[in-house]
Design an enzyme around this catalytic site. Structure first.
Site, PDB file in Angstrom:
ATOM      1  N   ASN A   1       0.857  -1.058   0.090  1.00  0.00           N
ATOM      2  CA  ASN A   1      -0.072  -0.072   0.035  1.00  0.00           C
ATOM      3  C   ASN A   1       0.942   1.216  -0.053  1.00  0.00           C
ATOM      4  O   ASN A   1       0.406   2.287  -0.346  1.00  0.00           O
ATOM      5  CB  ASN A   1      -0.945  -0.014   1.104  1.00  0.00           C
ATOM      6  CG  ASN A   1      -0.701  -0.670   2.221  1.00  0.00           C
ATOM      7  OD1 ASN A   1       0.681  -0.952   2.456  1.00  0.00           O
ATOM      8  ND2 ASN A   1      -1.466  -1.072   3.392  1.00  0.00           N
ATOM      9  N   CYS A   2       2.194   1.178   0.465  1.00  0.00           N
ATOM     10  CA  CYS A   2       2.989   2.309   0.425  1.00  0.00           C
ATOM     11  C   CYS A   2       3.329   2.720  -0.928  1.00  0.00           C
ATOM     12  O   CYS A   2       3.498   3.894  -1.067  1.00  0.00           O
ATOM     13  CB  CYS A   2       4.135   1.981   1.092  1.00  0.00           C
ATOM     14  SG  CYS A   2       4.024   1.249   2.830  1.00  0.00           S
TER      15      CYS A   2
ATOM     16  N   THR B   1      -3.277  -9.636  23.402  1.00  0.00           N
ATOM     17  CA  THR B   1      -4.352  -8.552  23.882  1.00  0.00           C
ATOM     18  C   THR B   1      -4.780  -9.040  25.192  1.00  0.00           C
ATOM     19  O   THR B   1      -4.223  -9.877  26.006  1.00  0.00           O
ATOM     20  CB  THR B   1      -5.677  -8.816  22.811  1.00  0.00           C
ATOM     21  OG1 THR B   1      -6.147 -10.175  22.821  1.00  0.00           O
ATOM     22  CG2 THR B   1      -5.150  -8.643  21.294  1.00  0.00           C
TER      23      THR B   1
ATOM     24  N   ASN C   1      -5.710 -15.983  23.922  1.00  0.00           N
ATOM     25  CA  ASN C   1      -5.448 -16.551  22.837  1.00  0.00           C
ATOM     26  C   ASN C   1      -5.683 -15.499  21.637  1.00  0.00           C
ATOM     27  O   ASN C   1      -5.861 -16.168  20.467  1.00  0.00           O
ATOM     28  CB  ASN C   1      -6.829 -17.446  22.769  1.00  0.00           C
ATOM     29  CG  ASN C   1      -6.718 -18.666  23.991  1.00  0.00           C
ATOM     30  OD1 ASN C   1      -5.589 -19.074  24.066  1.00  0.00           O
ATOM     31  ND2 ASN C   1      -7.915 -18.639  24.740  1.00  0.00           N
ATOM     32  N   ILE C   2      -5.854 -14.379  21.812  1.00  0.00           N
ATOM     33  CA  ILE C   2      -5.726 -13.484  20.769  1.00  0.00           C
ATOM     34  C   ILE C   2      -4.771 -12.474  20.844  1.00  0.00           C
ATOM     35  O   ILE C   2      -4.232 -11.711  21.743  1.00  0.00           O
ATOM     36  CB  ILE C   2      -7.092 -12.687  20.955  1.00  0.00           C
ATOM     37  CG1 ILE C   2      -8.365 -13.552  20.816  1.00  0.00           C
ATOM     38  CG2 ILE C   2      -7.226 -11.778  19.663  1.00  0.00           C
ATOM     39  CD1 ILE C   2      -9.563 -12.977  20.818  1.00  0.00           C
TER      40      ILE C   2
ATOM     41  N   GLY D   1       0.277  -4.601  14.130  1.00  0.00           N
ATOM     42  CA  GLY D   1       0.066  -3.576  13.186  1.00  0.00           C
ATOM     43  C   GLY D   1      -0.712  -2.323  13.533  1.00  0.00           C
ATOM     44  O   GLY D   1      -0.652  -1.843  14.657  1.00  0.00           O
ATOM     45  N   ASP D   2      -1.330  -1.812  12.375  1.00  0.00           N
ATOM     46  CA  ASP D   2      -1.772  -0.247  12.831  1.00  0.00           C
ATOM     47  C   ASP D   2      -2.990  -0.330  13.581  1.00  0.00           C
ATOM     48  O   ASP D   2      -3.495   0.730  14.092  1.00  0.00           O
ATOM     49  CB  ASP D   2      -2.516   0.233  11.311  1.00  0.00           C
ATOM     50  CG  ASP D   2      -1.208   0.635  10.548  1.00  0.00           C
ATOM     51  OD1 ASP D   2      -0.121   0.473  10.628  1.00  0.00           O
ATOM     52  OD2 ASP D   2      -1.303   0.828   9.217  1.00  0.00           O
TER      53      ASP D   2
ATOM     54  N   TYR E   1      33.130   6.768   4.722  1.00  0.00           N
ATOM     55  CA  TYR E   1      33.265   8.089   4.051  1.00  0.00           C
ATOM     56  C   TYR E   1      34.299   8.159   2.708  1.00  0.00           C
ATOM     57  O   TYR E   1      35.525   7.271   2.546  1.00  0.00           O
ATOM     58  CB  TYR E   1      33.876   8.969   4.899  1.00  0.00           C
ATOM     59  CG  TYR E   1      34.567  10.112   4.258  1.00  0.00           C
ATOM     60  CD1 TYR E   1      33.963  11.136   3.360  1.00  0.00           C
ATOM     61  CD2 TYR E   1      36.191  10.369   4.284  1.00  0.00           C
ATOM     62  CE1 TYR E   1      34.696  11.916   2.699  1.00  0.00           C
ATOM     63  CE2 TYR E   1      36.884  11.410   3.601  1.00  0.00           C
ATOM     64  CZ  TYR E   1      35.945  12.215   2.688  1.00  0.00           C
ATOM     65  OH  TYR E   1      36.597  13.266   1.947  1.00  0.00           O
TER      66      TYR E   1
HETATM   67  P1  FAD Z   1      -2.877  -3.528   6.424  1.00  0.00           P
HETATM   68  O1  FAD Z   1      -1.758  -3.708   5.846  1.00  0.00           O
HETATM   69  O2  FAD Z   1      -3.855  -2.273   6.281  1.00  0.00           O
HETATM   70  O3  FAD Z   1      -3.697  -4.751   6.384  1.00  0.00           O
HETATM   71  C1  FAD Z   1      -4.742  -4.918   6.933  1.00  0.00           C
HETATM   72  C2  FAD Z   1      -5.708  -5.615   6.130  1.00  0.00           C
HETATM   73  O4  FAD Z   1      -6.788  -6.175   6.900  1.00  0.00           O
HETATM   74  C3  FAD Z   1      -6.527  -4.823   5.113  1.00  0.00           C
HETATM   75  O5  FAD Z   1      -6.211  -5.267   3.876  1.00  0.00           O
HETATM   76  C4  FAD Z   1      -8.172  -5.008   5.322  1.00  0.00           C
HETATM   77  O6  FAD Z   1      -8.853  -5.219   4.168  1.00  0.00           O
HETATM   78  C5  FAD Z   1      -8.027  -6.339   6.139  1.00  0.00           C
HETATM   79  N1  FAD Z   1      -9.128  -6.390   7.116  1.00  0.00           N
HETATM   80  C6  FAD Z   1      -9.487  -5.480   7.929  1.00  0.00           C
HETATM   81  N2  FAD Z   1     -10.563  -6.016   8.604  1.00  0.00           N
HETATM   82  C7  FAD Z   1     -10.865  -7.115   8.309  1.00  0.00           C
HETATM   83  C8  FAD Z   1     -11.771  -8.140   8.463  1.00  0.00           C
HETATM   84  N3  FAD Z   1     -12.627  -7.892   9.510  1.00  0.00           N
HETATM   85  N4  FAD Z   1     -12.127  -9.224   7.819  1.00  0.00           N
HETATM   86  C9  FAD Z   1     -10.902  -9.410   6.832  1.00  0.00           C
HETATM   87  N5  FAD Z   1     -10.017  -8.702   6.685  1.00  0.00           N
HETATM   88  C10 FAD Z   1      -9.831  -7.574   7.302  1.00  0.00           C
HETATM   89  N6  FAD Z   1       3.889   2.760   5.954  1.00  0.00           N
HETATM   90  C11 FAD Z   1       5.540   3.028   5.709  1.00  0.00           C
HETATM   91  O7  FAD Z   1       6.159   2.498   6.748  1.00  0.00           O
HETATM   92  N7  FAD Z   1       5.930   3.605   4.970  1.00  0.00           N
HETATM   93  C12 FAD Z   1       5.231   4.161   3.976  1.00  0.00           C
HETATM   94  O8  FAD Z   1       5.827   4.659   2.800  1.00  0.00           O
HETATM   95  C13 FAD Z   1       4.029   4.073   3.945  1.00  0.00           C
HETATM   96  N8  FAD Z   1       3.089   4.655   2.933  1.00  0.00           N
HETATM   97  C14 FAD Z   1       1.886   4.128   2.726  1.00  0.00           C
HETATM   98  C15 FAD Z   1       1.076   4.803   1.968  1.00  0.00           C
HETATM   99  C16 FAD Z   1      -0.208   4.507   1.818  1.00  0.00           C
HETATM  100  C17 FAD Z   1      -1.231   5.070   0.794  1.00  0.00           C
HETATM  101  C18 FAD Z   1      -0.953   3.734   2.843  1.00  0.00           C
HETATM  102  C19 FAD Z   1      -2.442   3.462   2.892  1.00  0.00           C
HETATM  103  C20 FAD Z   1      -0.413   3.263   4.055  1.00  0.00           C
HETATM  104  C21 FAD Z   1       1.018   3.389   3.952  1.00  0.00           C
HETATM  105  N9  FAD Z   1       1.954   3.020   5.161  1.00  0.00           N
HETATM  106  C22 FAD Z   1       3.345   3.185   4.752  1.00  0.00           C
HETATM  107  C23 FAD Z   1       1.362   2.497   6.061  1.00  0.00           C
HETATM  108  C24 FAD Z   1       1.530   0.873   6.289  1.00  0.00           C
HETATM  109  O9  FAD Z   1       0.896   0.526   4.935  1.00  0.00           O
HETATM  110  C25 FAD Z   1       0.828   0.268   7.098  1.00  0.00           C
HETATM  111  O10 FAD Z   1       1.294   0.826   8.206  1.00  0.00           O
HETATM  112  C26 FAD Z   1       0.774  -1.301   7.313  1.00  0.00           C
HETATM  113  O11 FAD Z   1       0.208  -1.614   6.041  1.00  0.00           O
HETATM  114  C27 FAD Z   1      -0.039  -1.510   8.477  1.00  0.00           C
HETATM  115  O12 FAD Z   1      -0.185  -3.083   8.275  1.00  0.00           O
HETATM  116  P2  FAD Z   1      -1.386  -3.953   9.022  1.00  0.00           P
HETATM  117  O13 FAD Z   1      -1.242  -5.251   8.707  1.00  0.00           O
HETATM  118  O14 FAD Z   1      -1.537  -3.365  10.243  1.00  0.00           O
HETATM  119  O15 FAD Z   1      -2.389  -3.030   8.050  1.00  0.00           O
END
Ligand code: FAD
Length: 817
Positions: A43-44, A274, A278-279, A283-284, A427
């Protein structure tokens, strides 16, 4: 029985966790549920897909479900959304988004990696089809499609974080006019405002417009589509990208009763577990420890997500592993520059009440003699007591990534700020310097911590000046002329030792130069001479970056036509001469400009290229002051390019002669002690406030400049009589009033001595040292028969033309009679 591990979310955290689990055990049954149509996509890279830098979306798809099955034996179910979880039954409820069927799966361990979703506030008009967010490949495709079909001309980006600014760049590169709206007064919240200004400056140079300090209240799809700001201002546009931040996508965790913080992030321990053993969550979607402040924060970055995924997998596999927190190291490319930060910003440290210190510097990424050097602005924050590195921010063109990573490593490895000087970093001329910029930060931190240097910062200067501090600009006269701190006086570092007597001892001093180093040298000289002195950290560059947000230079896109204001008689040849001042730091580029302007005629043009970060501002103000015309200003890959047309006003070669406000001319006609003293006091004061001063001594006034013990000069009888009758030098002058046969004058001199007021002779000596031009009137000398050797050393002899020339160039001329 096989351990059944279910993972919600199949991108950064989820996919990494699944792969690590498999590497640790072939015995686990692993299923990944992803509601979107892709797993493990980058996604980056999405902003660059929109901008066409990445030409196909499939390049962002790093792995497919089929690959995951074949390589890792992981069952990946895309388009399967997890709707809820039952912690008692240890099951999750899933909806197959293609068939719309729901089903349950049991787990032994559940990993939540659902990420964060773009914030979409409930504003009027928010559901308009022209408003986009960016999280997934389909989001990017929707924007691409709109660009192709609707051909929008003007995009509004709401939010100046990294996604907003990356989108600003990419839409601009697609040919759209872009306006960024940001509720805060700065771009890039992880940065402090003065560092963020460097980013804004660059974006403005590239043609991006900004509206700071106001949020969007609604969207109006009436006659024309517009965002309506707080206060009612409407900004018409053809499309909007909402990039005001993300919020954890944690509805299922909340509904299941897992512990969340107030902003909805899942609370985990250092094992990424958490409130339910068991959970696990990563990430974000989670809140993690900030090891610098010792509290928790949410950082939405790919690196931490992937490291947390690995820790969770290790712990699930039975290892004793701990996540050591997130320090928030991030980096972003914005047009030609790179901005990176690590650790805490000053804003955060202030809020946390932390006792910190900071230093700034502006240095090239590698030695400036090797072609291609580009400047970097650096800020380092460290603990005031133990020197622990607390954070850093860097904005530059090249080499930013390497430096921020070194500092991030220092934070992780607990290397204190003053020990950065000891790091042995790679350097060779194309890459760095024997004293790498990170080593330099270490020297500065050490000097600050051990008191070798007392620093002041840009935001303290005005307050200290109000309390009486004298600000000394130790750059060259050319640099000073191109821009300076108001109220500062200019003493070139190279002249400082010889001009120390001009500096008052009873006032605190602030020294500054362009980037901080010469200011530090001046500080050391003055400190050793007993002055109370501090150096401005980061110098004038950091100062203007922080304080002058209103006059940020903007790109002049089109070359202006040849001036039609040229008076008749001047040839409009329009020859463009190219000057390369890249790699030179100030005053190099400005000096080269002076020299080049000297060689061209009025109406001709030069183009000068420079990499010095202050060049765009300097050249803009220099042109204004010198009467030359700035025809074009642009920047590309950190190279500023300015085209200047030589103007007609005065001597346009160095602009100094045109700084009329900065010149004072005094005509000293009187030989009365009080009047001549007043003239010298005014002159000295004017010099101290940065003016150039000329004093023209004519008729009786010339007597003040006569030597007490002058050599014998052959004179006519008349001239000898004259010479005898007139006072011979400063010590012989009398008061204009109350002289009382010399008694009044003697009394006055005594009072002056008691009150420690400088005598006229001393004032004249100081004036000479401060480079006040003392001009003796040639005509008076002829009439009175005074020869040059009878006058004080250093006095110039000049005619009326010389005097008139100085008057012409002066803002003020005073007549002392
Ligand atoms: P994600 O990678 O977002 O994955 C979560 C996934 O869970 C999603 O695909 C979603 O569809 C799925 N999901 C959610 N709820 C459910 C559910 N109930 N059932 C099934 N699936 C579900 N970070 C950097 O470090 N450098 C960068 O340059 C950077 N650029 C970015 C640019 C953009 C446009 C974006 C959107 C993000 C960027 N990031 C960047 C942030 C980085 O992508 C995220 O920090 C990272 O992807 C987080 O990982 P994650 O697994 O927590 O979430």
């Amino acid at each position: 029985m096989k351990k059944r591990i279910l993972i919600v979310g199949g991108v950064a955290g989820g996919a990494t966790c699944a792969a690590r689990l498999r590497r640790l055990s072939e015995e686990f049954e692993i299923i990944v549920f992803e509601k979107g149509e892709y797993i493990s996509f980058a996604n980056c890279g999405l902003p660059y897909l929109v901008g066409g830098v990445i030409d196909e979306s499939k390049k962002l798809v790093l792995q497919t479900p089929e690959f995951f099955k074949a390589r890792f034996n992981v069952d990946v179910r895309i388009k399967n959304e997890v709707l809820s979880l039952d912690r008692t039954a240890k099951t999750i409820l899933i909806k197959n988004l293609e068939s719309a069927k729901t089903y349950k799966e049991e787990y032994d361990v559940l990993v939540l990696s659902p990420g964060a979703k773009p914030i979409r506030p409930a504003l009027d008009g928010i559901n308009d089809q022209r408003i986009f967010t960016l999280r997934t490949i389909p989001d990017a495709r929707a924007i691409q499609k709109y660009l192709e079909t609707a051909e929008p001309k003007h995009a509004l980006i709401i939010g100046a974080g990294f996604i907003g600014l990356e989108m600003a760049e990419n839409l601009h590169n697609k040919g759209l006019k872009v306006t960024v709206i940001e509720k805060l007064e700065q771009v890039m919240p992880p940065f402090d405002p003065e560092m963020a200004n460097a980013i804004t400056r660059h974006l403005k140079m590239k043609g991006i417009s900004f509206k700071f300090g106001k949020g969007v209240e609604s969207f109006d799809a009436g006659k024309s589509f517009a965002a309506v700001l707080e206060g009612g201002e409407r900004i018409n546009c053809d499309m909007v990208v909402l990039a005001i931040g993300v919020s954890p996508d944690t509805t299922i965790a909340k509904d299941a009763g897992l512990l969340l913080n107030t902003t909805g992030a899942i609370i985990v321990d250092s094992k990424m577990m958490t409130s339910d053993e068991n959970i696990f969550a990563i990430g974000d979607a989670v809140t993690v420890e900030n090891p610098i402040l010792g509290d928790n924060w949410q950082v939405a970055l790919a690196g931490p997500a992937s490291r947390q995924a690995r820790i969770a997998a290790d712990v699930i596999s039975g290892m004793d592993k701990r996540y050591n927190g997130t320090i928030g190291t991030s980096i972003v490319k914005i047009f030609d520059i790179t901005a990176a930060s690590t650790g805490c910003s000053e804003k955060l440290l202030k809020r946390a009440g932390r006792n910190y210190k900071k230093v700034y510097t502006n240095v090239p990424n590698h030695v400036s003699y090797y072609p291609g050097a580009r400047p970097m602005s650096m800020k380092l924050l460290f603990d005031a007591d133990n020197g622990a590195v607390l954070g850093a921010q860097i904005v530059g063109v090249y080499g930013v990534d390497r430096r921020i990573d070194v500092i991030a490593t220092a934070i992780a490895g607990k290397i204190p700020a003053d020990k950065l000087k000891n790091l042995e970093l790679a350097y060779a001329p194309p890459y760095g310097a024997a004293k790498d910029p990170v080593n330099m930060l270490g020297f500065m931190a050490e000097n600050t911590l051990n008191g070798m240097s007392k620093t002041v910062h840009f935001d303290e200067v005005a307050g200290l000046a109000k309390k009486g501090a004298i600000i000394i600009d130790v750059r060259t006269a050319e640099e000073y002329m191109a821009g300076r701190i108001d109220g500062s006086i200019n003493i070139d570092l190279n002249e400082l030792r010889g001009r120390i007597s001009e500096i008052p001892r009873d006032k605190p001093l602030i020294t500054y130069c362009q980037i901080g180093f010469r200011g530090y040298l001046a500080e050391r000289i003055l400190r050793q001479k007993g002055f109370d002195v501090s150096n401005l950290s980061g110098g004038y560059l950091t100062y203007i970056q922080a304080m002058r947000t209103d006059d940020m230079p903007v790109t002049i896109e089109e070359e202006l036509p040849i001036s039609d204001t040229m008076p008749n008689g001047f040839a409009l040849r329009n020859t463009v001469k190219e000057i390369d001042a890249c790699g030179l730091s100030c005053p190099g580029p400005i000096k080269k400009t002076f020299e080049a302007m000297d060689e061209i005629a009025v109406g001709e043009r030069i183009t000068i290229k420079a990499t010095d970060p202050g060049f765009a501002s300097d050249i803009t103000s220099w042109c204004k002051m010198s009467g030359n015309r700035l025809i074009k200003l642009a920047s590309d890959e950190g190279i500023f390019s300015a085209t200047i047309e030589r103007g007609t006003v005065g001597d346009a070669t160095n602009g100094r002669e045109n700084m009329t406000k900065d010149r004072l001319t005094l005509v000293v006609f009187s030989e009365k002690l009080d009047k001549v003293m007043a003239a010298f006091i005014i002159a000295t004061g004017a010099v101290a406030s940065g003016k150039k001063v000329s004093m023209f001594f004519t008729f009786w006034g010339l007597n003040a400049l006569r030597k007490k013990d002058s050599p014998k000069v052959k004179k006519t009888l008349l001239h000898s009589i004259f010479a005898k009758m007139m006072p011979k030098g400063a010590d012989k002058l009398k008061l204009s009033n109350l002289d009382m046969a010399g008694i009044g004058t003697s009394l006055m001199k005594r009072i002056m001595r008691e009150k420690r007021v400088e005598s006229l002779s001393e004032l004249i000596e100081s004036a000479k040292k401060s480079k006040i031009k003392l001009i003796a009137c040639q005509m008076t000398m002829d009439v009175m028969g005074i020869a040059q050797e009878e006058l004080l050393d250093g006095v110039e002899v000049g005619g009326v033309a010389k005097f008139l020339e100085d008057c012409d160039n002066s803002g003020t001329s005073l007549f002392v009679s």
